[in-house]
Design a protein around this motif. Structure first.
Motif, short mmCIF file in Angstrom:
data_model
loop_
_atom_site.label_atom_id
_atom_site.label_comp_id
_atom_site.label_asym_id
_atom_site.label_seq_id
_atom_site.Cartn_x
_atom_site.Cartn_y
_atom_site.Cartn_z
N ASP A 126 -0.66 9.98 4.39
CA ASP A 126 -0.44 8.57 4.05
C ASP A 126 0.00 7.80 5.30
O ASP A 126 0.45 8.39 6.29
N TYR A 127 -0.11 6.47 5.19
CA TYR A 127 0.38 5.59 6.25
C TYR A 127 1.74 5.02 5.83
O TYR A 127 2.19 5.19 4.70
N GLY A 128 2.41 4.36 6.76
CA GLY A 128 3.62 3.63 6.43
C GLY A 128 4.93 4.38 6.57
O GLY A 128 6.00 3.79 6.33
N HIS A 129 4.91 5.64 6.95
CA HIS A 129 6.15 6.40 7.13
C HIS A 129 7.10 5.68 8.08
O HIS A 129 8.32 5.74 7.91
N GLU A 130 6.52 5.02 9.09
CA GLU A 130 7.32 4.42 10.16
C GLU A 130 7.85 3.03 9.83
O GLU A 130 8.64 2.48 10.58
N TYR A 131 7.41 2.45 8.71
CA TYR A 131 7.93 1.12 8.39
C TYR A 131 8.40 0.96 6.95
O TYR A 131 9.10 -0.01 6.64
N SER A 132 8.06 1.86 6.05
CA SER A 132 8.45 1.71 4.65
C SER A 132 9.34 2.87 4.22
O SER A 132 8.87 3.97 3.95
N THR B 237 2.70 17.54 5.65
CA THR B 237 2.64 16.11 5.44
C THR B 237 1.94 15.45 6.62
O THR B 237 2.24 15.75 7.78
N GLY B 238 0.97 14.61 6.31
CA GLY B 238 0.22 13.90 7.33
C GLY B 238 0.74 12.48 7.46
O GLY B 238 0.84 11.74 6.47
N MET B 239 1.08 12.11 8.69
CA MET B 239 1.60 10.77 8.97
C MET B 239 0.54 10.03 9.78
O MET B 239 0.22 10.42 10.90
N ALA C 8 10.98 8.47 10.89
CA ALA C 8 9.81 8.94 10.16
C ALA C 8 9.49 10.40 10.49
O ALA C 8 9.26 11.22 9.59
N ILE C 9 9.44 10.72 11.76
CA ILE C 9 9.09 12.09 12.17
C ILE C 9 10.14 13.08 11.71
O ILE C 9 9.81 14.16 11.18
N VAL D 97 4.03 19.27 10.04
CA VAL D 97 3.90 17.84 10.27
C VAL D 97 2.67 17.58 11.13
O VAL D 97 2.52 18.19 12.20
N HIS D 98 1.82 16.69 10.66
CA HIS D 98 0.61 16.31 11.40
C HIS D 98 0.64 14.80 11.60
O HIS D 98 0.61 14.06 10.62
N ILE D 99 0.74 14.34 12.85
CA ILE D 99 0.49 12.93 13.13
C ILE D 99 -1.02 12.79 13.15
O ILE D 99 -1.68 13.15 14.11
#
Length: 355
Positions: free
Chosen positions: A204-210, A234-236, A252-253, A263-265
């Motif tokens: 998913d997206y948004g880990h770094e802002y939500s 978990t994919g970021m 987020a990380i 963890v996968h960026i």
């Protein structure tokens, strides 16, 4: 004689770009030796999400994928609509090409993207009029047909993609409408049945802002672990702006790592023109700012436990290939390679971040 001249040029570049600080505290990237590559220099897998047509037809594009990456993701070729255009028809051509490319160019890891998503669905799915049991069969059959096809060839999968809104509530996708809130867990079970050795991610997206979305994903992972649902990572996505704070990136990380999963960026790009300025040009100052942000992402990722570092994947290869300018409707340069596949300061910052 040409080799001697080239060696002198490289030495001059290295000596002129030793790590230091410009006024204002901006770090200048060190330029490594000319024969380096991301796959050689980094202590974890590094890859790109690739366009199959460009991989086939653009030599420079393919050369970057061969030389720089040890992990490959399909940008679009493994999505539902591309693989399964009709109810009883699968189109394997592009996905097979990607897997064969990976196997014949250094046995690169292939990460599958994505089995279930609310977008890239063919009309036969979105218009399907059967009951929930029939729709469940569509989901299960698709997942298991695809995963079985690539068993032993695709190491990992984004099983479900973008199932949460930024608010943290489940997205009211067609899958949720037809199958209820727990469809995500069943997707992971179906994928695991088809290939027990595959590493399964929620992406998913948004880990770094939500923080709301991040918390919802963490709660889902905890629930799955408690119930014995097979989830391994978990994919970021990290489609981010260069102005994103370092604090948010770290949070987020580290939150992802705290789940204990890999963890996968998974879809990294760092855009520069969030104000959508038409006619903007790429400057040295912008390149330096972007390089610093790439470096911070990599340094922070590299600090999590080694067993959890699944890798970093940029979303496509060079700036001209990126989805970002089209999405913004304005020029941008979000990737570590420029439009002609030359290494940008961000490239060197990625390497320096792990030293």
């Amino acid at each position: 004689m040409k080799r001697i001249i080239y060696a002198i040029v490289v030495l001059l570049l290295v000596s002129s770009c030793k790590k230091g600080s410009k006024p204002g505290g901006t770090t200048v990237p060190v330029i490594p030796a000319s024969d380096t590559s991301l796959q050689k220099m980094l202590p974890f897998k590094f890859g790109g999400a690739v366009n199959i047509n460009l991989l086939r037809t653009n030599t420079k594009y393919a050369d970057v994928a061969k030389h720089e990456y040890n992990s490959i993701t399909a940008e679009n070729a493994m999505k539902f609509g591309a693989l399964h255009p009709q109810e009883n028809t699968y189109n394997w051509t592009d996905a097979d090409y990607l897997v064969n490319f990976a196997q014949t160019n250094g046995a690169k890891r292939v990460h599958g993207h994505t089995l279930i998503w609310h977008q890239s669905l063919p009309s036969w799915v979105t218009n399907y009029s059967g009951d929930s049991a029939a729709f469940e069969n569509i989901m299960k059959t698709h997942i298991q047909t695809v995963v079985t096809r690539f068993k032993g060839k695709v190491t990992s999968w984004d099983v479900v993609n973008e199932a949460f809104e930024d608010s943290g509530v489940l997205r009211n996708s067609i899958w949720r409408q037809k199958l209820g809130d727990d469809y995500i867990a069943r997707c992971f079970q179906y994928a695991n049945q088809a290939d027990p050795d595959a590493i399964l991610f929620y992406n998913d997206y948004g880990h770094e802002y939500s923080s709301a979305k991040r918390t919802a994903i963490t709660n889902m992972i905890t629930d799955f672990k408690n119930r014995g649902i097979p989830i391994h990572g978990t994919g970021m996505q990290f489609h981010m702006t260069v102005t994103q704070s370092d604090a948010n990136i770290s949070t987020a990380i580290n939150a992802a790592a705290a789940t204990g999963l890999k963890v996968h960026i998974a879809e990294l790009d760092i855009r520069l023109n969030n104000d959508k300025v038409q006619g903007l040009t790429f400057t040295t100052a912008m390149a330096t700012q972007q390089a610093a942000k790439y470096g911070y992402v990599v340094k922070t990722f590299n600090a999590i436990p080694a067993a959890q570092k699944y890798g970093i994947t940029t979303w496509n290869v060079g700036d001209a290939d990126s989805w970002v300018p089209g999405w913004l409707g304005a020029p941008d340069w979000p990737l570590p390679f420029d439009a002609v596949y030359k290494r940008k300061p961000a490239y060197y910052s990625i390497i320096n971040a792990v030293k």
